[in-house]
Design a protein around this motif. Sequence first.
Motif, PDB file in Angstrom:
ATOM      1  N   UNK A 111      10.940  43.334  77.933  1.00 39.66           N
ATOM      2  CA  UNK A 111      12.311  43.737  77.615  1.00 39.66           C
ATOM      3  C   UNK A 111      12.320  44.635  76.386  1.00 39.66           C
ATOM      4  N   UNK A 112      12.785  45.855  76.548  1.00 39.68           N
ATOM      5  CA  UNK A 112      12.778  46.813  75.437  1.00 39.68           C
ATOM      6  C   UNK A 112      14.004  46.675  74.542  1.00 39.68           C
ATOM      7  N   UNK A 113      15.053  46.011  75.057  1.00 40.34           N
ATOM      8  CA  UNK A 113      16.279  45.908  74.263  1.00 40.34           C
ATOM      9  C   UNK A 113      16.224  44.773  73.246  1.00 40.34           C
ATOM     10  N   UNK A 114      15.184  43.944  73.309  1.00 43.15           N
ATOM     11  CA  UNK A 114      15.049  42.853  72.362  1.00 43.15           C
ATOM     12  C   UNK A 114      14.032  43.206  71.289  1.00 43.15           C
ATOM     13  N   UNK A 115      14.257  42.698  70.091  1.00 42.37           N
ATOM     14  CA  UNK A 115      13.353  42.972  68.978  1.00 42.37           C
ATOM     15  C   UNK A 115      12.267  41.900  68.944  1.00 42.37           C
ATOM     16  N   UNK A 116      11.168  42.220  69.573  1.00 40.29           N
ATOM     17  CA  UNK A 116      10.026  41.306  69.648  1.00 40.29           C
ATOM     18  C   UNK A 116       8.790  42.075  69.217  1.00 40.29           C
ATOM     19  N   UNK A 117       7.972  41.465  68.366  1.00 42.51           N
ATOM     20  CA  UNK A 117       6.770  42.141  67.894  1.00 42.51           C
ATOM     21  C   UNK A 117       5.777  42.333  69.037  1.00 42.51           C
TER      22      UNK A 117
END
Length: 212
Positions: A111-117
């Motif tokens: 998912x690109x819309x979430x801020x995940x490292x």
Amino acid sequence: MNRGLIAGLLCLGVVMAHGQTTETAPSNPNVRLGQKALLDGDFKSAAGYLQKALPQEGDDENVWYMLGYSQYHSGDYNKAKDSFSKVIELTPDNVAAYYYRGKANNILAVQTETRVSSSNREKMLNAAIADYTKAIELNAEDVKLYQNRAIAYRDLGILRGTTGTANYDKAVAVDAYDKSIVDFEQVLALTPGKKDIQTEIKKAKVYRDNLK
């Protein structure tokens, strides 16, 4: 998703979890309401009812499975992961639970819309691969397990093979693409002539061969 397909998938998961289906209606009213909502395709309401059935039904792997299934199809992938983990804790040979937990991790990882490292995305992809691998150990003839593991390996190749990122590693990316190709080829072996899989193999080879 139509009612018949939902019922079939649920039956598969319940059989895997419990070894048999039951002809009697659940005594817990929230479980009954959850089942009805699920079969009607109202996954959000189903998850709500089934959640209310806990912790009274906390030892029932079928309730946990239906909850995880409802959460997954509601797009609540983190909660679905937890519910399917509970199913696996109660019934370690439940192929469907490994499959859906793997899919939930893979979806969250890309998912690109979430801020995940990037490191956490990699952990989720490796967790998905591990779940598909376990499911394959339990049922080596299920083609969708190989196909989904191939996708997870491909996504790992993309993640680790993207230049300019902190976790770029060409060798790891090549290995991931190679394993993806092997799994896609297994899908073809089990279901010959699938042009979409042939295309995926070609794409994985192009991605691999063009790594910098």
